[in-house]
Design a protein around this motif. Structure first.
Motif, PDB file in Angstrom:
ATOM      1  N   ALA A   1       0.841  -1.213   0.000  1.00 55.32           N
ATOM      2  CA  ALA A   1       0.000   0.000   0.000  1.00 55.32           C
ATOM      3  C   ALA A   1       0.873   1.259   0.000  1.00 55.32           C
ATOM      4  O   ALA A   1       0.569   2.229  -0.691  1.00 55.32           O
ATOM      5  CB  ALA A   1      -0.920  -0.015   1.214  1.00 55.32           C
ATOM      6  N   LEU A   2       1.967   1.219   0.759  1.00 56.17           N
ATOM      7  CA  LEU A   2       2.854   2.390   0.830  1.00 56.17           C
ATOM      8  C   LEU A   2       3.519   2.665  -0.525  1.00 56.17           C
ATOM      9  O   LEU A   2       3.638   3.810  -0.942  1.00 56.17           O
ATOM     10  CB  LEU A   2       3.933   2.186   1.904  1.00 56.17           C
ATOM     11  N   THR A   3       3.928   1.591  -1.199  1.00 51.41           N
ATOM     12  CA  THR A   3       4.607   1.790  -2.497  1.00 51.41           C
ATOM     13  C   THR A   3       3.648   2.337  -3.552  1.00 51.41           C
ATOM     14  O   THR A   3       4.087   2.919  -4.534  1.00 51.41           O
ATOM     15  CB  THR A   3       5.215   0.480  -3.029  1.00 51.41           C
ATOM     16  N   LYS A   4       2.343   2.122  -3.328  1.00 55.91           N
ATOM     17  CA  LYS A   4       1.365   2.575  -4.331  1.00 55.91           C
ATOM     18  C   LYS A   4       0.966   4.044  -4.154  1.00 55.91           C
ATOM     19  O   LYS A   4       0.188   4.575  -4.957  1.00 55.91           O
ATOM     20  CB  LYS A   4       0.115   1.684  -4.281  1.00 55.91           C
ATOM     21  N   GLN A   5       1.485   4.695  -3.101  1.00 57.97           N
ATOM     22  CA  GLN A   5       1.145   6.110  -2.892  1.00 57.97           C
ATOM     23  C   GLN A   5       1.791   6.986  -3.962  1.00 57.97           C
ATOM     24  O   GLN A   5       2.779   6.590  -4.592  1.00 57.97           O
ATOM     25  CB  GLN A   5       1.613   6.555  -1.496  1.00 57.97           C
ATOM     26  N   LEU A   6       1.197   8.183  -4.123  1.00 63.37           N
ATOM     27  CA  LEU A   6       1.638   9.070  -5.207  1.00 63.37           C
ATOM     28  C   LEU A   6       3.010   9.674  -4.975  1.00 63.37           C
ATOM     29  O   LEU A   6       3.856   9.699  -5.859  1.00 63.37           O
ATOM     30  CB  LEU A   6       0.624  10.200  -5.372  1.00 63.37           C
ATOM     31  N   ASP A   7       3.205  10.197  -3.757  1.00 60.92           N
ATOM     32  CA  ASP A   7       4.471  10.883  -3.484  1.00 60.92           C
ATOM     33  C   ASP A   7       4.860  10.724  -2.017  1.00 60.92           C
ATOM     34  O   ASP A   7       4.187  10.007  -1.260  1.00 60.92           O
ATOM     35  CB  ASP A   7       4.377  12.366  -3.873  1.00 60.92           C
ATOM     36  N   VAL A   8       5.935  11.416  -1.645  1.00 58.10           N
ATOM     37  CA  VAL A   8       6.478  11.306  -0.286  1.00 58.10           C
ATOM     38  C   VAL A   8       5.407  11.694   0.744  1.00 58.10           C
ATOM     39  O   VAL A   8       5.228  11.010   1.751  1.00 58.10           O
ATOM     40  CB  VAL A   8       7.730  12.213  -0.159  1.00 58.10           C
ATOM     41  N   LYS A   9       4.707  12.784   0.457  1.00 60.84           N
ATOM     42  CA  LYS A   9       3.712  13.266   1.423  1.00 60.84           C
ATOM     43  C   LYS A   9       2.607  12.222   1.624  1.00 60.84           C
ATOM     44  O   LYS A   9       2.183  11.968   2.759  1.00 60.84           O
ATOM     45  CB  LYS A   9       3.101  14.591   0.923  1.00 60.84           C
ATOM     46  N   ALA A  10       2.167  11.615   0.528  1.00 57.96           N
ATOM     47  CA  ALA A  10       1.103  10.613   0.619  1.00 57.96           C
ATOM     48  C   ALA A  10       1.562   9.404   1.449  1.00 57.96           C
ATOM     49  O   ALA A  10       0.762   8.836   2.209  1.00 57.96           O
ATOM     50  CB  ALA A  10       0.695  10.170  -0.784  1.00 57.96           C
ATOM     51  N   VAL A  11       2.843   9.038   1.323  1.00 57.05           N
ATOM     52  CA  VAL A  11       3.379   7.916   2.119  1.00 57.05           C
ATOM     53  C   VAL A  11       3.313   8.261   3.600  1.00 57.05           C
ATOM     54  O   VAL A  11       2.850   7.456   4.431  1.00 57.05           O
ATOM     55  CB  VAL A  11       4.842   7.593   1.690  1.00 57.05           C
ATOM     56  N   ILE A  12       3.761   9.474   3.928  1.00 58.81           N
ATOM     57  CA  ILE A  12       3.757   9.907   5.347  1.00 58.81           C
ATOM     58  C   ILE A  12       2.311   9.983   5.870  1.00 58.81           C
ATOM     59  O   ILE A  12       2.024   9.539   6.987  1.00 58.81           O
ATOM     60  CB  ILE A  12       4.476  11.265   5.503  1.00 58.81           C
ATOM     61  N   ASP A  13       1.440  10.508   5.038  1.00 57.03           N
ATOM     62  CA  ASP A  13       0.029  10.619   5.444  1.00 57.03           C
ATOM     63  C   ASP A  13      -0.572   9.248   5.728  1.00 57.03           C
ATOM     64  O   ASP A  13      -1.299   9.068   6.716  1.00 57.03           O
ATOM     65  CB  ASP A  13      -0.792  11.322   4.350  1.00 57.03           C
ATOM     66  N   LEU A  14      -0.252   8.278   4.881  1.00 52.61           N
ATOM     67  CA  LEU A  14      -0.798   6.938   5.074  1.00 52.61           C
ATOM     68  C   LEU A  14      -0.256   6.312   6.366  1.00 52.61           C
ATOM     69  O   LEU A  14      -1.003   5.683   7.124  1.00 52.61           O
ATOM     70  CB  LEU A  14      -0.465   6.043   3.868  1.00 52.61           C
ATOM     71  N   LEU A  15       1.046   6.522   6.610  1.00 49.64           N
ATOM     72  CA  LEU A  15       1.646   6.010   7.858  1.00 49.64           C
ATOM     73  C   LEU A  15       0.935   6.627   9.068  1.00 49.64           C
ATOM     74  O   LEU A  15       0.648   5.940  10.047  1.00 49.64           O
ATOM     75  CB  LEU A  15       3.143   6.345   7.902  1.00 49.64           C
ATOM     76  N   ALA A  16       0.650   7.932   8.963  1.00 49.40           N
ATOM     77  CA  ALA A  16      -0.024   8.628  10.076  1.00 49.40           C
ATOM     78  C   ALA A  16      -1.463   8.126  10.239  1.00 49.40           C
ATOM     79  O   ALA A  16      -1.927   7.902  11.357  1.00 49.40           O
ATOM     80  CB  ALA A  16      -0.010  10.129   9.811  1.00 49.40           C
ATOM     81  N   THR A  17      -2.146   7.912   9.091  1.00 49.60           N
ATOM     82  CA  THR A  17      -3.534   7.435   9.150  1.00 49.60           C
ATOM     83  C   THR A  17      -3.611   6.075   9.838  1.00 49.60           C
ATOM     84  O   THR A  17      -4.518   5.812  10.616  1.00 49.60           O
ATOM     85  CB  THR A  17      -4.103   7.321   7.719  1.00 49.60           C
ATOM     86  N   TRP A  18      -2.648   5.218   9.537  1.00 51.73           N
ATOM     87  CA  TRP A  18      -2.661   3.874  10.136  1.00 51.73           C
ATOM     88  C   TRP A  18      -2.041   3.850  11.532  1.00 51.73           C
ATOM     89  O   TRP A  18      -1.883   2.779  12.118  1.00 51.73           O
ATOM     90  CB  TRP A  18      -1.904   2.901   9.212  1.00 51.73           C
ATOM     91  N   GLY A  19      -1.629   5.025  12.001  1.00 48.77           N
ATOM     92  CA  GLY A  19      -1.080   5.127  13.353  1.00 48.77           C
ATOM     93  C   GLY A  19       0.268   4.444  13.508  1.00 48.77           C
ATOM     94  O   GLY A  19       0.626   4.000  14.606  1.00 48.77           O
ATOM     95  N   ILE A  20       1.019   4.336  12.428  1.00 51.27           N
ATOM     96  CA  ILE A  20       2.353   3.719  12.522  1.00 51.27           C
ATOM     97  C   ILE A  20       3.315   4.772  13.077  1.00 51.27           C
ATOM     98  O   ILE A  20       3.357   5.908  12.583  1.00 51.27           O
ATOM     99  CB  ILE A  20       2.805   3.180  11.138  1.00 51.27           C
ATOM    100  N   GLU A  21       4.046   4.354  14.105  1.00 49.79           N
ATOM    101  CA  GLU A  21       4.849   5.324  14.878  1.00 49.79           C
ATOM    102  C   GLU A  21       5.880   6.100  14.043  1.00 49.79           C
ATOM    103  O   GLU A  21       6.226   7.231  14.383  1.00 49.79           O
ATOM    104  CB  GLU A  21       5.553   4.606  16.031  1.00 49.79           C
ATOM    105  N   TYR A  22       6.328   5.523  12.916  1.00 54.12           N
ATOM    106  CA  TYR A  22       7.363   6.202  12.115  1.00 54.12           C
ATOM    107  C   TYR A  22       6.844   7.477  11.456  1.00 54.12           C
ATOM    108  O   TYR A  22       7.623   8.278  10.950  1.00 54.12           O
ATOM    109  CB  TYR A  22       7.908   5.276  11.029  1.00 54.12           C
ATOM    110  N   SER A  23       5.526   7.655  11.483  1.00 57.97           N
ATOM    111  CA  SER A  23       4.976   8.873  10.864  1.00 57.97           C
ATOM    112  C   SER A  23       5.323  10.104  11.696  1.00 57.97           C
ATOM    113  O   SER A  23       5.377  11.204  11.176  1.00 57.97           O
ATOM    114  CB  SER A  23       3.465   8.734  10.731  1.00 57.97           C
ATOM    115  N   ARG A  24       5.574   9.879  13.014  1.00 55.96           N
ATOM    116  CA  ARG A  24       5.825  11.037  13.905  1.00 55.96           C
ATOM    117  C   ARG A  24       7.068  11.839  13.484  1.00 55.96           C
ATOM    118  O   ARG A  24       6.953  13.032  13.204  1.00 55.96           O
ATOM    119  CB  ARG A  24       5.954  10.562  15.351  1.00 55.96           C
TER     120      ARG A  24
END
Lengths: 352, 222
Positions: free
Chosen positions: A137-160
């Motif tokens: 799912a992360l590799t399918k995101q459009l850009d860097v921001k979308a990857v970070i947003d997805l990490l944050a949405t799923w509550g994955i700690e690396y988004s912080r």
């Protein structure tokens, strides 16, 4: 965790350790004429199943690579299945999280240059706590921001750390900002998880602080080699090392020579760097120093086998030994495909 | 043979053309000599650079193999994503004996660890060394691109000059000479014909005069 569970886990891990390839077997592999002979020989080792399943899909070096990845992935899964209890699993996951960091960095790098999702996916390490579905799912995101947003949405700690430093990244257009934020977060987080007084936490903390020292020394050597400005140098150091704090590391960088670093390290656990041949010091061949440092770290990890058998020590020690074995087999296989002379090949292997 | 007017004017014209063609041939030969000298001069540096490039390529390939083996292919591919890919070069031109050759800006591609776009943590000095070897190879390729293009263009120009000299020497000049020779022969022939005709006319006139004389003498005698 109760000691009975450790008894079972340690018995299994000791049995697995006894099946690791010893020096003689690795030398035998290195002595083979070509890759085919290496693969044939591997079929007579505990890698047989992995090689057989890999040979259905791949041939040659791709087969060995796939088999080694499978073996590593299975080993992690097996070790985690032995370790019961939330706290111990959290500690074990610290070890696996380094692959998560590497995978997230790879995804960010790929997205930064708009690399296709399948290309990024092929470059991910088959380990870590993040599952395949998350990575896809992360590799399918459009850009860097979308990857970070997805990490944050799923509550994955690396988004912080990524969210905190995204503004700086946007201004500087330099992905290194996010990469360092992730790396620093990993070590800070890992040290905070292993901050307690228990024996297991002490083991994890000990390995982490050693690793931080080793990583920082490597950074110092590369900073000196590439003549990085001293004011910038501090930014690249990770805090929390066992023997070397940021001031000491800055002092090491200020020597501006590798010789100077070696002299300054006298009296620390890292004074073995003085044994690196003079020609490598003059050539500023950092890989020679890195090999010594990695071997030192490996020795420390394997030393855990003599630690308390009713602790996490054996599992951690085994994982390091397994990683080293896989690295050695990969070196042998790849060097055979490129016909690297046996003497040079042997120099790259790490025996402990 | 091409239609030529066998006149003296034409002969003068042809002789002028022959002289001009011979001058042109000599000039082209001189140019060719200069180009060949320059060609060999560049060729020495090209072959030296080629050898250097071969050595650099082997070292880079070996280094990549070891980095792939020790650091794992995934780590290496990941680092490769981080490095910036575009490489802008300033290419201008210069003239060697009228041959336009490129002048590539000597920009060094070798970067420091901070400029490669990846963090130092998670990558190794071995990856740096591999990147550095490939950057050195790229530097040599850029240098070689300039000299090899110059060499190829000079070679083309030498070949074209040789063809021009050969065309002048073996086609145009011999043809002009043949035409001049033909005109000379034709003019000589015509001169001889004129001489013979004049002699014939003279003889006829003399015969007529003789006949007239005889007729007059016979009339007088009668």
């Amino acid at each position: 965790m109760i000691s009975v569970e450790y008894d079972y886990a340690n018995a299994r891990i000791r049995a697995m350790k006894s099946r690791l390839l010893d020096r003689k077997e690795l030398e035998e592999l290195a002595g083979k004429l070509d890759l085919e002979s290496v693969i044939n020989q591997l079929e007579e080792t505990p890698y047989r199943e992995d090689i057989e399943s890999a040979s259905v899909k791949y041939t040659g070096i791709a087969c060995v690579e796939y088999a080694l990845r499978q073996s590593l992935s299975n080993t992690f899964r097996l070790i985690l299945s032995f370790v019961k209890g939330e706290d111990t699993q959290t500690l074990m996951e610290i070890f696996l999280n380094r692959w998560d960091i590497q995978n997230i960095k790879t995804i960010l790098r790929g997205k930064n240059i708009h690399e296709p999702a399948n290309e990024i996916l092929e470059s991910l390490a088959p380990a870590g706590a993040l599952d395949d579905a998350t990575l896809v799912a992360l590799t399918k995101q459009l850009d860097v921001k979308a990857v970070i947003d997805l990490l944050a949405t799923w509550g994955i700690e690396y988004s912080r750390p990524l969210t905190q430093h995204f503004k700086e990244y946007s201004e500087r257009k330099d992905l290194v900002v996010l990469e360092y934020a992730l790396d620093k977060f990993y070590y800070e987080h890992a040290l905070s998880v292993a901050a307690g007084e228990s024996y297991d936490e002490g083991i994890i903390r000990g390995m982490l602080t050693r690793e931080i020292d080793v990583t920082n020394i490597k950074s110092v050597l590369r900073i000196i080699r590439d003549k990085v400005e001293l004011e910038d140098a501090q930014y690249y150091f990770i805090r929390g090392g066992k023997e070397l704090d940021v001031n000491k590391l800055s002092a090491l960088s200020a020597t501006r020579t590798i010789d100077g670093v070696i002299k300054q390290l006298t009296g620390t656990s890292y004074d073995f760097l003085a044994s690196v041949p003079d020609e490598y010091v003059k050539m500023e061949k950092i890989s020679a120093f890195e090999k010594e440092l990695d071997t030192f770290l490996l020795h420390k990890a394997l030393g855990l086998f003599t630690g308390d058998p009713l602790s996490i020590a054996l599992a951690i020690g085994y994982l390091w030994a397994k990683l080293n074995e896989i690295a050695n087999i990969r070196i042998i296989a790849l060097c055979k495909t490129e016909y690297v002379p046996e003497k040079e090949l042997m120099e790259e292997l790490v025996f402990v | 043979m091409e239609q030529v007017h066998p006149t003296r004017m034409e002969l003068i014209k042809k002789n002028g053309q022959i002289k001009l063609a011979e001058q042109g041939r000599d000039l082209l030969r001189q140019k060719m000599d200069a180009l060949i000298q320059e060609f060999f001069h560049i060729m020495i540096s090209v072959s030296k650079s080629r050898e250097e490039l071969d050595i650099a390529a082997i070292a880079a390939q070996r280094s990549l193999c070891v980095a792939e083996a020790v650091d794992d292919l995934t780590a290496l591919k990941s680092a490769s994503f981080a490095t910036k890919r575009a490489l802008t070069l300033d290419i201008r031109g210069k003239n060697i004996m009228g041959v336009p050759v490129p002048l590539v800006e000597r920009k060094t591609v070798t970067k420091s660890v901070l400029e490669r776009g990846y963090s130092m943590i998670g990558t190794s000095g071995r990856i740096d060394e591999t990147a550095e070897r490939y950057e050195t190879e790229l530097d040599l390729i850029i240098g070689l691109a300039e000299t090899e293009t110059s060499l190829r263009r000079l070679g083309d120009e030498i070949q074209m000059n040789r063809r021009r000299v050969n065309a002048l020497e073996q086609v145009l000049i011999p043809e002009l000479k043949r035409q001049a020779k033909y005109i000379k022969i034709a003019i000589g022939e015509r001169e001889r014909e004129d001489l013979y005709r004049l002699k014939k006319v003279k003889k006829i006139i003399e015969q007529n005069a003789k006949k007239k004389k005889q007729t007059a003498a016979s009339v007088a005698a009668a």
